[in-house]
Write a protein that holds these residues in place. Structure first.
Motif, PDB file in Angstrom:
ATOM      1  N   PHE A 111     -75.979-117.628  33.157  1.00  0.00           N
ATOM      2  CA  PHE A 111     -76.296-116.201  33.153  1.00  0.00           C
ATOM      3  C   PHE A 111     -77.281-115.879  34.283  1.00  0.00           C
ATOM      4  O   PHE A 111     -78.195-116.650  34.564  1.00  0.00           O
ATOM      5  N   LEU A 112     -77.074-114.721  34.906  1.00  0.00           N
ATOM      6  CA  LEU A 112     -78.085-114.153  35.797  1.00  0.00           C
ATOM      7  C   LEU A 112     -78.448-112.785  35.242  1.00  0.00           C
ATOM      8  O   LEU A 112     -77.575-111.921  35.077  1.00  0.00           O
ATOM      9  N   PHE A 113     -79.721-112.598  34.938  1.00  0.00           N
ATOM     10  CA  PHE A 113     -80.196-111.278  34.528  1.00  0.00           C
ATOM     11  C   PHE A 113     -81.004-110.678  35.678  1.00  0.00           C
ATOM     12  O   PHE A 113     -81.901-111.328  36.216  1.00  0.00           O
ATOM     13  N   ILE A 114     -80.642-109.465  36.044  1.00  0.00           N
ATOM     14  CA  ILE A 114     -81.385-108.740  37.078  1.00  0.00           C
ATOM     15  C   ILE A 114     -82.081-107.587  36.379  1.00  0.00           C
ATOM     16  O   ILE A 114     -81.428-106.667  35.876  1.00  0.00           O
ATOM     17  N   GLU A 115     -83.409-107.666  36.278  1.00  0.00           N
ATOM     18  CA  GLU A 115     -84.155-106.563  35.663  1.00  0.00           C
ATOM     19  C   GLU A 115     -84.500-105.570  36.750  1.00  0.00           C
ATOM     20  O   GLU A 115     -85.299-105.855  37.641  1.00  0.00           O
ATOM     21  N   ASN A 116     -83.857-104.420  36.708  1.00  0.00           N
ATOM     22  CA  ASN A 116     -84.053-103.417  37.754  1.00  0.00           C
ATOM     23  C   ASN A 116     -85.397-102.719  37.585  1.00  0.00           C
ATOM     24  O   ASN A 116     -86.065-102.841  36.559  1.00  0.00           O
ATOM     25  N   VAL A 117     -85.800-101.978  38.594  1.00  0.00           N
ATOM     26  CA  VAL A 117     -87.003-101.157  38.522  1.00  0.00           C
ATOM     27  C   VAL A 117     -86.791-100.108  37.422  1.00  0.00           C
ATOM     28  O   VAL A 117     -85.689 -99.568  37.280  1.00  0.00           O
ATOM     29  N   GLY A 118     -87.822 -99.842  36.618  1.00  0.00           N
ATOM     30  CA  GLY A 118     -87.713 -98.847  35.556  1.00  0.00           C
ATOM     31  C   GLY A 118     -87.485 -97.468  36.126  1.00  0.00           C
ATOM     32  O   GLY A 118     -88.389 -96.860  36.710  1.00  0.00           O
ATOM     33  N   ASN A 119     -86.252 -96.989  36.004  1.00  0.00           N
ATOM     34  CA  ASN A 119     -85.855 -95.722  36.642  1.00  0.00           C
ATOM     35  C   ASN A 119     -84.416 -95.450  36.195  1.00  0.00           C
ATOM     36  O   ASN A 119     -83.547 -96.288  36.385  1.00  0.00           O
ATOM     37  N   LEU A 120     -84.176 -94.304  35.601  1.00  0.00           N
ATOM     38  CA  LEU A 120     -82.824 -94.010  35.099  1.00  0.00           C
ATOM     39  C   LEU A 120     -81.971 -93.245  36.111  1.00  0.00           C
ATOM     40  O   LEU A 120     -80.867 -92.854  35.796  1.00  0.00           O
ATOM     41  N   VAL A 121     -82.496 -93.028  37.310  1.00  0.00           N
ATOM     42  CA  VAL A 121     -81.742 -92.213  38.262  1.00  0.00           C
ATOM     43  C   VAL A 121     -81.008 -93.085  39.286  1.00  0.00           C
ATOM     44  O   VAL A 121     -79.843 -93.434  39.097  1.00  0.00           O
ATOM     45  N   CYS A 122     -81.681 -93.502  40.382  1.00  0.00           N
ATOM     46  CA  CYS A 122     -80.890 -94.127  41.460  1.00  0.00           C
ATOM     47  C   CYS A 122     -80.312 -95.503  41.162  1.00  0.00           C
ATOM     48  O   CYS A 122     -79.278 -95.827  41.754  1.00  0.00           O
ATOM     49  N   PRO A 123     -80.879 -96.341  40.280  1.00  0.00           N
ATOM     50  CA  PRO A 123     -80.179 -97.614  40.020  1.00  0.00           C
ATOM     51  C   PRO A 123     -78.728 -97.417  39.560  1.00  0.00           C
ATOM     52  O   PRO A 123     -77.907 -98.311  39.717  1.00  0.00           O
ATOM     53  N   ALA A 124     -78.395 -96.239  39.048  1.00  0.00           N
ATOM     54  CA  ALA A 124     -77.013 -95.968  38.622  1.00  0.00           C
ATOM     55  C   ALA A 124     -76.047 -96.033  39.793  1.00  0.00           C
ATOM     56  O   ALA A 124     -74.895 -96.436  39.641  1.00  0.00           O
ATOM     57  N   PHE A 201     -79.808-109.068  17.258  1.00  0.00           N
ATOM     58  CA  PHE A 201     -79.587-109.958  18.402  1.00  0.00           C
ATOM     59  C   PHE A 201     -78.321-110.799  18.276  1.00  0.00           C
ATOM     60  O   PHE A 201     -77.762-111.203  19.287  1.00  0.00           O
ATOM     61  N   ASP A 202     -77.880-111.067  17.040  1.00  0.00           N
ATOM     62  CA  ASP A 202     -76.672-111.884  16.888  1.00  0.00           C
ATOM     63  C   ASP A 202     -75.488-111.241  17.605  1.00  0.00           C
ATOM     64  O   ASP A 202     -74.736-111.923  18.304  1.00  0.00           O
ATOM     65  N   ASP A 203     -75.341-109.927  17.448  1.00  0.00           N
ATOM     66  CA  ASP A 203     -74.208-109.234  18.075  1.00  0.00           C
ATOM     67  C   ASP A 203     -74.356-109.192  19.597  1.00  0.00           C
ATOM     68  O   ASP A 203     -73.391-109.366  20.337  1.00  0.00           O
ATOM     69  N   TRP A 204     -75.557-108.943  20.068  1.00  0.00           N
ATOM     70  CA  TRP A 204     -75.842-108.903  21.508  1.00  0.00           C
ATOM     71  C   TRP A 204     -75.579-110.273  22.138  1.00  0.00           C
ATOM     72  O   TRP A 204     -74.910-110.393  23.166  1.00  0.00           O
ATOM     73  N   LEU A 205     -76.043-111.320  21.481  1.00  0.00           N
ATOM     74  CA  LEU A 205     -75.843-112.671  22.015  1.00  0.00           C
ATOM     75  C   LEU A 205     -74.366-113.064  21.984  1.00  0.00           C
ATOM     76  O   LEU A 205     -73.864-113.712  22.903  1.00  0.00           O
ATOM     77  N   ALA A 206     -73.666-112.625  20.934  1.00  0.00           N
ATOM     78  CA  ALA A 206     -72.224-112.915  20.847  1.00  0.00           C
ATOM     79  C   ALA A 206     -71.486-112.209  21.989  1.00  0.00           C
ATOM     80  O   ALA A 206     -70.553-112.773  22.577  1.00  0.00           O
ATOM     81  N   TRP A 207     -71.909-111.001  22.312  1.00  0.00           N
ATOM     82  CA  TRP A 207     -71.297-110.264  23.433  1.00  0.00           C
ATOM     83  C   TRP A 207     -71.536-111.028  24.747  1.00  0.00           C
ATOM     84  O   TRP A 207     -70.626-111.177  25.567  1.00  0.00           O
ATOM     85  N   LEU A 208     -72.748-111.527  24.943  1.00  0.00           N
ATOM     86  CA  LEU A 208     -73.067-112.286  26.159  1.00  0.00           C
ATOM     87  C   LEU A 208     -72.222-113.557  26.239  1.00  0.00           C
ATOM     88  O   LEU A 208     -71.655-113.875  27.290  1.00  0.00           O
ATOM     89  N   ASP A 209     -72.127-114.271  25.115  1.00  0.00           N
ATOM     90  CA  ASP A 209     -71.353-115.517  25.095  1.00  0.00           C
ATOM     91  C   ASP A 209     -69.886-115.261  25.404  1.00  0.00           C
ATOM     92  O   ASP A 209     -69.260-116.019  26.145  1.00  0.00           O
ATOM     93  N   SER A 210     -69.338-114.180  24.850  1.00  0.00           N
ATOM     94  CA  SER A 210     -67.910-113.927  25.089  1.00  0.00           C
ATOM     95  C   SER A 210     -67.685-113.526  26.544  1.00  0.00           C
ATOM     96  O   SER A 210     -66.651-113.864  27.124  1.00  0.00           O
ATOM     97  N   GLY A 211     -68.643-112.837  27.152  1.00  0.00           N
ATOM     98  CA  GLY A 211     -68.526-112.488  28.569  1.00  0.00           C
ATOM     99  C   GLY A 211     -68.520-113.717  29.458  1.00  0.00           C
ATOM    100  O   GLY A 211     -67.723-113.825  30.401  1.00  0.00           O
ATOM    101  N   LEU A 212     -69.409-114.655  29.156  1.00  0.00           N
ATOM    102  CA  LEU A 212     -69.477-115.890  29.939  1.00  0.00           C
ATOM    103  C   LEU A 212     -68.204-116.717  29.752  1.00  0.00           C
ATOM    104  O   LEU A 212     -67.661-117.263  30.723  1.00  0.00           O
ATOM    105  N   ALA A 213     -67.721-116.765  28.521  1.00  0.00           N
ATOM    106  CA  ALA A 213     -66.501-117.527  28.230  1.00  0.00           C
ATOM    107  C   ALA A 213     -65.300-116.914  28.965  1.00  0.00           C
ATOM    108  O   ALA A 213     -64.472-117.641  29.526  1.00  0.00           O
ATOM    109  N   ALA A 214     -65.215-115.597  28.979  1.00  0.00           N
ATOM    110  CA  ALA A 214     -64.100-114.918  29.656  1.00  0.00           C
ATOM    111  C   ALA A 214     -64.148-115.196  31.157  1.00  0.00           C
ATOM    112  O   ALA A 214     -63.112-115.389  31.803  1.00  0.00           O
TER     113      ALA A 214
END
Ligand code: MG
Ligand code: ZN
Length: 222
Positions: A111-124, A201-214
């Motif tokens: 996994f690579l997590f990129i934590e963007n700058v706190g800002n709801l406008v231009c990171p979009a 967190f169980d559902d969030w982690l399951a989503w992450l695992d299925s993404g990596l598996a895919a």
């Protein structure tokens, strides 16, 4: 003005595709975490890493205008984190992330997590080469944020509704917030979580695992 903006974004998209190609080759599932300041992104990331790190390599890129505080919090979990300070800039772009990727020792698969700058406008508007943008909204914010910042909630594929442990103490209508988000983006996956207690967190982690598996599957098939 519009022409300049289009030029900047076209350049960014070129770098983003290079990042995406590198990440695909390494079989790295990359998520771009976006939110307002104070939504609990780093706390959420720390808890996520603690759950994942024993079974899979995790790498982190932290974006903030100033300080290396968040990268230090991530490194305390034992995973590598590279801090990008954007100075006056209010978002990460694909060129910065590409430079960070070249500087880091990327694992084969993970996994690579990129934590963007706190800002709801231009990171979009800035594709970093990630697989998905993950928007974090906390229950201490307004239910109408998805309506006020629709570009971000449309660009995201997942919304984490964070700080749900605080629901007994704040006036926040979960159903309304989720309905607003789905009005902007009907295919958004929504998880109600608390980075503080681990709720949801169980559902969030399951989503992450299925993404990596895919990702591993598509890489294996060619
Ligand atoms: Mg942070
Ligand atoms: Zn910006």
């Amino acid at each position: 003005m519009v022409a300049i903006e289009q030029n900047i974004l076209a350049k960014n998209d070129g770098y983003a595709e290079q990042n995406r190609a590198l990440l695909r080759e390494r079989r790295i599932f990359a998520l771009n975490l976006v939110s307002s300041p104070g939504s609990g992104k780093t706390t959420l990331l720390v808890r996520t890493i603690e759950a994942l790190r024993s079974r899979c390599p995790v790498t982190v890129i932290e974006g903030d205008q100033q300080t290396a505080n968040d990268a230090e919090r991530i490194r305390a979990t034992g995973v590598p984190a590279l801090q990008i300070n954007t100075g006056k800039g209010c978002h990460l772009d694909a060129h910065m992330v590409g430079a960070a990727l070249r500087e880091m020792k990327l694992p084969q698969q993970g996994f690579l997590f990129i934590e963007n700058v706190g800002n709801l406008v231009c990171p979009a508007a800035f594709d970093l080469g990630e697989a998905h943008k993950v928007a974090i909204l906390s229950v201490t914010e307004g239910e109408d944020k998805p309506l006020k910042y629709p570009d971000m909630f449309l660009a995201a594929d997942v919304m984490l509704l964070n700080k749900c442990d605080l629901l007994p103490y704040v006036r926040f209508d979960v159903e309304l917030a989720v309905a607003n988000a789905l009005r902007v983006n009907p295919t958004l996956a929504v998880f109600q979580v608390s980075a503080e207690t681990g709720q949801g967190f169980d559902d969030w982690l399951a989503w992450l695992d299925s993404g990596l598996a895919a990702l591993a599957l598509t890489a294996a098939s060619g």
